[in-house]
Structure formats: C-alpha cells, structure tokens
Write an enzyme that holds these catalytic residues in place. Structure first.
Site, PDB file in Angstrom:
ATOM      1  N   HIS A 365       0.806  -1.221   0.000  1.00  0.00           N
ATOM      2  CA  HIS A 365       0.000   0.000   0.000  1.00  0.00           C
ATOM      3  C   HIS A 365       0.840   1.272   0.000  1.00  0.00           C
ATOM      4  CE1 HIS A 365      -4.057  -1.712   0.722  1.00  0.00           C
ATOM      5  NE2 HIS A 365      -3.412  -2.644   1.388  1.00  0.00           N
ATOM      6  N   LYS A 556      -8.565  13.505   4.949  1.00  0.00           N
ATOM      7  CA  LYS A 556      -7.709  12.322   4.856  1.00  0.00           C
ATOM      8  C   LYS A 556      -6.618  12.446   5.913  1.00  0.00           C
ATOM      9  CE  LYS A 556      -6.866  13.277   0.568  1.00  0.00           C
ATOM     10  NZ  LYS A 556      -6.958  12.112  -0.280  1.00  0.00           N
ATOM     11  N   ARG A 557      -5.847  11.382   6.092  1.00  0.00           N
ATOM     12  CA  ARG A 557      -4.720  11.407   7.012  1.00  0.00           C
ATOM     13  C   ARG A 557      -3.790  12.561   6.645  1.00  0.00           C
ATOM     14  NH1 ARG A 557       0.162   8.539   6.482  1.00  0.00           N
ATOM     15  NH2 ARG A 557      -0.731   7.492   4.660  1.00  0.00           N
ATOM     16  N   LYS A 562       0.449  14.240   0.859  1.00  0.00           N
ATOM     17  CA  LYS A 562      -0.953  14.467   0.488  1.00  0.00           C
ATOM     18  C   LYS A 562      -1.231  15.950   0.257  1.00  0.00           C
ATOM     19  CE  LYS A 562      -2.522  10.325   2.936  1.00  0.00           C
ATOM     20  NZ  LYS A 562      -3.124   9.563   1.828  1.00  0.00           N
ATOM     21  N   THR A 664      -8.903   5.866  -1.320  1.00  0.00           N
ATOM     22  CA  THR A 664     -10.293   5.415  -1.458  1.00  0.00           C
ATOM     23  C   THR A 664     -11.262   6.560  -1.196  1.00  0.00           C
ATOM     24  OG1 THR A 664     -10.280   4.633   0.849  1.00  0.00           O
ATOM     25  CG2 THR A 664      -9.846   3.000  -0.873  1.00  0.00           C
ATOM     26  N   LYS A 668     -15.137   7.565  -2.757  1.00  0.00           N
ATOM     27  CA  LYS A 668     -16.336   7.878  -1.974  1.00  0.00           C
ATOM     28  C   LYS A 668     -16.931   9.216  -2.397  1.00  0.00           C
ATOM     29  CE  LYS A 668     -14.061   5.368   1.696  1.00  0.00           C
ATOM     30  NZ  LYS A 668     -13.090   5.520   2.787  1.00  0.00           N
TER      31      LYS A 668
END
Length: 820
Positions: A365, A556-557, A562, A664, A668
């Site tokens: 991952h 998100k984290r 990111k 993911t 969503k």
C-alpha cells in the site's frame, strides 16, 4: 432449528412483533431497566442487541455451512479495520429498515435517532483500515468463505481535540460503554511467547531439529464481530486482546509491593492498548514489533487449529487456507508458519517452504521507500530468536537463487537481500513478503507500475508472474446506500435497486444526463446534504459553514505528500485576491478540512496549526465574510466521513504524482457526486479513465515529469516567478498568521524554500490555481455542474469493492462464491 435456520423462537423472528418483543426483553433482562428508568443509551443498547440476535442466526448458519463443506477459506490479516458504526450498516444489510422503523415506532422511538449513541470502533486510522472493512463487507455480500483477523485495541488510534489550533491526542475510549456487537471467545485463547533461547534438540542425516523456549508468555483472547453481507452470509472478524498469563502476584501484594503485584498484567496488556504506538523511541519500536508478532501468532494458531479439525494431511493446507497480508504488518506469518510446520510437526524445510509460499499473498500500500517496515536485527534476535534464524535461512537460500540467475551482480544481491546491511542491520519486511508469498499486488494501476519499475523492480524482473494489480474499491452499501439515503432513493426510483450489489448498473443513469427534472433533483439533494452538514457543524462543533458556497473538501490522514499545505496556501492566495482586488468576484468558497496527524509527526501537526491560524484570520475578516470560510472538523472518523462525503462538491485529491498508492476517499466522493480536483496519481488515474477531462479537474505534473524535474528543481524560482505565491509566503514570513508567536511557521517556510520543497507543491501550485479557476467557471452553470456530477456517479461502478474482491478471488485467492 429447521432447514431454513428458524429456531422457532418468536422473539428472534425477522418481524415487527418479534423485534419489538426482543427489544423489550433486552431492555428488561440484559440491562435490568423498565421503560420508565431506561435512558436513550439503554434504548440503543437494547435495540443493538435485538438486531444482533437476528444476525446470529445467519452467522451460525454461515459458519456451519463452511464447516460442513470444508471450504477453502481466505483469512484477511490486517492491523487495521476501520469498521465505523455497525447498527445502521447491519440494519441496511439485513434489509430490515422498515421492520425497525415500525417496531420501535410502537414505543415512540425513531431508531435512526439511536445511531449516534454508538461509538466508532477504534480499530483503525485511515485508508488501510477502511479498505479492509470494505473488503470484509464485500466478501460476505459475495458469499465468499472468508474471515478477518485483527487486534482489539483498548484505545484505538486516539481521539483528536483541537486546543488553540493545536492537535491534542486523547485516549479513544470506544469500549467505555461496552460494545454490543462483539462476542468473547475465551475457549479459543492462544499463548504467545517472546524472547528466550533456541537449542538444537536432534540432528540426523545433516537435518537439525530446533526447540524455541520463550522467556515470557502472553495470552491472546479472541473477540468476534459478525460481518453482515447484503444477503444471508455473515462472516467473522476475530480480534485479539492481550492478557497476562498470571495477572496478579499474590505474594508481592501481601508484601506490600502493590505495583509489582500487577506489573505483568500491565506489561502484557500494553500490547493491545493502542494502534501504532509512537515509534520515535526504541521502547515504542519494540512495542510495535511485539504487537505485530502477538497478532500474527494468535491468528496463525487459530487458522491452523481450524484447518486441523477437518484435515490431517499438511499437503492440503494451500487448498484449504489462503492467508492475505494487508501490508507488511503481518509479515511474520511467513517465518511463524515455517516454525510451526517444521518445529511442531516435523515438516521438512522444502515442503514447509512450498506450503507457506502457496498459502500466502501480500498487498503493498505504499510507494514511499521510507515507509517500508524494517526491524533491527538485534531487536528481533532478542524477542524472536527462532524466527530470525528462519529468516536467515530463507535469505541464504534466496541469495543463492539470485546468484544463479544474475552471476556476479553484487549490487542486486544487496538490494534484494532480506537483511539490510548498509549500516545497523535490519530485516526488510517487504522483501520477506515478496519472497515468501505466492502473490504481490499493488492497489492502483499507476501504483503497481511504479512497484514494477522502481520500488520492487529487481523482484519483478526475477519473478514477474507473482505481480498483480487490484485497484481498490469501496462498498456502496455503506458509502452510498447508508451515507446518502436521499441520493440512493432517487437512484432506485429511476433504475431500480440492483445497483446495491451490481454497482456498474449506475451507468444507466447516463441516460438521464439531459433530463432537467433529474438534474434539478440531484442539485436539490446536494443542497439538502449540505444543510445537514451545516446543522451538524453548528450544533456539535459550534462552527458556521456557508451553505451557499462551494463545499471544497480535503479530508484524509495528514501527511506532507498528500499536500494539505498546498490547499492552505491556495486559501491564502484566494484571500489576498478578495482583499486586494475589488473586481475579483468568485463563487463563494467553503473550504473544509479533516485530518489526524500521527502523534510523533511534528510537521504534520504544525500544518494543522497553520490551517487553524489561516481560518482565524480569514473567518474574522468582515471583507471576506460570506465569500470565504475555512473549517477544520476535528476527530475525523468513519461516522464523520459519512456526513461529509454526501455534502461535498469538490474532492481534493492533490498528492504529488507518484506518491499516493491509490486512495479510497476519492472514490467515496465520486460516488456521492463530488467532482475530483486532482493530480494524475493513485486511483485518480482510473477515475480520469472513467470520466475524462470533461468531468474532473486535473492539474500538475505526472509521475514521470516529477522524476525528470526533481534533479534540477529550485523551489525558490517558483516563488519568484509567481507574485501570488510570493505574496502568500511573505504573509507567513511576516507572521500574519502567528502574530502572538512570531516565527511559529518558519519550519514550513524552510521546508518550502531552504530545503527545496521535497513534495514539490510550489511547482504544482500555479497549475492548481488555474484548475480552481476552472472549477469556479463550471460551478456558475448549475445545469453543467449537475450533469458532471451525474456522470461521476454513473461511472463510479468500477470502484466497487465487490469488483475488487472478485478480482482477488479469481486471480489471487482462487476461490468461488459458495453455492447455497
């Protein structure tokens, strides 16, 4: 019990009368409360128990069917399972909403009002755990014989509070009021050893037999959760809780040594206290390794116990068992299975190795090399001496294969070795997983290609047949049917409800792309979902969101790759445009963040402070009120995501290309009609393939461009070329967002300028601003925007976890749905 699974007990029938009676029974006999004294939490607990009773019948039937048919089972091992709340999900998958509404309605109770009394199970952190939960849902829905294994954390990751703009971690006491969905199974407890010594007990014909004598032992007690599919199948998630073998030393207590009397209990139970103990210290690192082996040893012993109940020949193991490793956290399955087969059952090395390899598979991952787990050899030698011995033997044999295939290539030997000997010696867990399993897969097309081309290139060249891609997916039962009931109802009214288990049927919605009434209904539903989030933010958090603005969301984290920081800097640019340019008249924008930062990740926590500092400035400025607002919703979790996703209009997926494995959250958002603003990274690549340029907003460099530019990249030049970027950074430098703490955000500036912006957000920021301008233009045409939203919903079928799990089943696990 008859052949239909009916026990004849009226109280557990799937009827209004049966559910009403069962609810009353649990209120009185499980909780000892009458209707007068019962609290709302009591009503939730009684109702959850009544719903669970209906699950249990299907659960027992499923497990007995697997046992009768001696089915090949998939065991999904993951250190995280981010399950979310189960009451609503289970009612939906039981198709029991109407029965629940009528049964509790007779008591004047809206069963939906009880959902918020359930606490999110603290069993995960982010995408890894949520993906695992989606896959369990799909395995049950698809009638695949499977089971999850994880850890029953006492406190999970942590509960996030924001105090003066700073993240503060508090224990997540998710078990404080009990958890009605779990069932303790102490009869299947396992003993796990650590430390000690290894001795050769016999040596015949040059073949040695070894005995490991651990110095300490911990007990693992299992708790089972039912995983209810959208149908009749109910699989299990088994979670392990650590207990001391000797919890209380009476002699120490009588001597007055009260702390010492419970010392073993405390040390043992620390293994399952929290998810991902802070590993910035050696004690934290050791706790993580202990935690992972505890989880693996308990799970594997349980798997083999079940196998041995029905099979006496070890050669049948790969035909009946497949153990899937979700990331490297369960990598110790490989040496542990070898140890059990050889030391406990006398299986020869070559046979044990073939059985182990054929019975295991590994999903990667992460693309970041620094995120690949490595454990100090010295630590493993002290805690798991027999396992290190086995790893050395695996490595020795593997290096011989490399030498035979690539004679004289010493660099390749060093790169592929299971032992990193470049400094302090480490065991490379990803290398162990690749060598010791039958399959390796990435989780998006770009991610898998990067694994083949760079991260695991040597392994791919040597064993290409082991590498696969399975793009991630999400369950539509939770993320559309449950999270967005208004949209679900509209869809089912137009195309039926077959999409719930065959998500590609959503493509039929494209026939409504020119239906003004349908597009208007989509817009009205989005507005209603935005108002629900506005109401939640006000009542629960005291925040004022702007409902007439574009809801532009990044949840998100928190990690630098990111690039939450990129969005934060864009907000500063947007703010400066509003303040300094009176002709600038954009559509109002409501930016929404939600994210947790790892407790030891100081830069990520500083970015959270930076976002809050920006919010304080822009939200209090009368010049921008109603036109720009920034909100950070604390304690991001599944139940909060279910409120955010349906209300979102812009989905921020802005990682540096080549760094996000899949994601993911992007799926969503898409399924709920938000439009993606993203780089060509992770599963954004597949989203782009599905919807095209016309229905999302791509920007920035691609992965190959990032690689080509990195050597010559100078971040300061980006700042000097673009006056808007320079003005934004100057505001940070001049303490516009930290007047009471001058220099607070200097580390951010140093990363961006002095340390040359490793995540290259300044390189992409100009392109990002242009993409935001395109969003503004598109949103002004409501019909166009709603049509784009419709296309995203209609083409989200590929991203169902049902599709992903069936790809695993056919190509990696080699199982078929059970025949009823």
């Amino acid at each position: 019990m008859n052949e239909n699974g009916d026990t004849g007990d009226h109280r557990v029938e799937m009827t209004v009368d049966g559910l009403k009676e069962d609810f009353e029974w649990h209120l009185r006999y499980t909780l000892g409360k009458g209707s007068i004294r019962a609290t709302r939490r009591d009503e939730y607990t009684a109702f959850a128990n009544a719903v669970r009773d209906r699950v249990v019948e299907r659960w027992i039937n499923t497990q007995e069917r697997y046992h009768r048919e001696n089915a090949r089972r998939v065991y999904y091992l993951s250190l995280e399972f981010l399950m979310g709340r189960l009451l609503g999900n289970n009612v939906i998958n039981l198709k029991a909403d109407k029965i629940c509404r009528e049964a509790l309605g007779r008591h004047g109770i809206d069963w939906n009002s009880l959902r918020d009394f359930e606490t999110d199970a603290g069993l995960g952190n982010g995408g890894l755990g949520r993906l695992a939960a989606c896959y369990l849902d799909s395995m049950s829905t698809l009638d695949l014989a499977g089971m999850g294994y994880g850890i029953r954390y006492d406190y999970g990751i942590f509960r996030q509070k924001i105090v003066d703009g700073q993240q503060v971690e508090e224990p997540d006491q998710w078990l404080k009021h009990g958890y009605p969905w779990e069932m303790a199974r102490p009869e299947y407890s396992q003993l796990v050893g650590f430390g000690g010594s290894v001795e050769c007990v016999s040596s015949k014909g040059g073949k040695a037999s070894w005995r490991w004598t651990p110095a300490e032992t911990v007990e693992g007690v299992p708790y089972d959760l039912p995983i209810v599919g959208y149908g009749d199948t109910v699989n299990s998630l088994r979670l392990w809780s650590a207990k001391a073998v000797d919890e209380f030393d009476f002699a120490d207590f009588n001597k007055g040594s009260y702390v010492e009397a419970v010392e073993k209990k405390v040390l043992a139970e620390n293994l399952t206290k929290v998810l991902y103990p802070n590993d910035s210290t050696m004690a934290g690192k050791e706790l993580r390794l202990r935690q992972q082996y505890f989880f693996v040893a308990c799970s594997l012993s349980d798997i083999l116990r079940r196998f041995r109940e029905l099979n006496s020949d070890w050669s049948a193991l790969p035909d009946k068992v497949f153990i899937h490793l979700n990331e490297t956290h369960p990598a110790l399955v490989i040496p542990e299975l070898m140890r059990i087969l050889m030391d406990n059952y006398g299986v020869e090395w070559n046979d044990a190795w073939e059985l182990t390899r054929r019975a295991t598979g590994y999903t990667n991952h992460t693309i970041l090399p620094e995120a690949l787990e490595k454990w100090p050899v010295s630590m493993m030698e002290r805690l798991l001496p027999r396992h290190l011995q086995i790893i050395y033997e695996i490595n020795g044999r593997f290096l011989q294969q490399i030498t035979a295939t690539y004679p004289g290539d010493m660099d390749r030997l060093q790169r592929m070795s299971l032992i990193d000997e470049s400094g302090e010696r480490y065991v490379r867990m990803a290398n162990l997983c690749i060598v010791g399993s039958s399959s390796v897969n990435g989780v998006a097309e770009l991610h898998t290609q990067i694994l083949k081309d760079t991260l695991f290139r040597d392994f791919y060249e040597m064993m290409p047949e082991r590498f696969h891609n399975v793009t991630n997916g999400i369950t539509p039962r939770r993320w559309l049917l449950k999270a967005n009931p208004l949209l679900s109802k509209l869809i089912s009214e137009r195309i039926g409800d077959g999409w719930i288990t065959r998500l590609d049927e959503l493509k039929r919605l494209e026939g409504l792309a020119d239906d003004t009434g349908f597009l208007d209904a989509l817009g009205e539903i989005k507005r209603a979902n935005k108002m629900q989030l506005v109401s939640y933010a006000k009542s629960s958090l005291g925040m004022d969101l702007v409902p007439d603005a574009i809801f532009d969301v990044q949840v998100k984290r928190l990690h630098e790759y990111k690039r939450q920081l990129m969005l934060a800097l864009y907000i500063v640019i947007f703010y400066n445009r509003l303040v300094n340019n009176q002709s600038y008249d954009p559509v109002p924008r409501q930016f929404i963040f939600a994210a947790k930062a790892a407790p030891g990740y100081h830069m990520a926590k500083l970015i959270i402070r930076f976002i809050h500092a920006i919010a304080r400035v822009v939200n209090s400025d009368a010049r921008t009120r109603g036109r720009l607002s920034v909100a950070f919703l604390p304690d991001y979790r599944v139940s909060l995501a279910e409120k955010i996703m349906p209300a979102s209009e812009v989905s921020e997926q802005i990682s540096l290309a080549g760094m996000e494995a899949s994601g993911t959250g992007n799926m969503k958002f898409m399924m709920n009609g938000a439009l993606t603003l993203g780089t060509y990274d992770g599963a954004n690549v597949e989203i782009h393939r599905e919807v095209g340029d016309a229905n999302m907003f791509l920007f920035g460099m691609r992965a190959e461009e990032v690689a080509a530019r990195r050597a010559s990249y100078v971040s300061r030049e980006c700042c000097e070329r673009n006056p808007e970027i320079k003005a934004a950074l100057d505001m940070v430098a001049q303490n516009a967002f930290s007047q009471s703490e001058p220099g607070l955000f200097d580390p951010i500036l140093r990363n961006l300028i002095d340390y040359n912006d490793y995540y290259m957000l300044l390189a992409d920021l100009d392109s990002y601003c242009a993409a935001q301008d395109r969003i503004d233009a598109a949103y002004r045409d409501a019909r166009r925007w709603n049509r784009m939203s419709l296309v995203n919903i209609a083409r989200s079928g590929y991203f169902s976890s049902d599709r992903a799990v069936m790809e695993y089943a056919r190509n990696i696990w080699h199982i078929e749905p059970m025949k009823k």
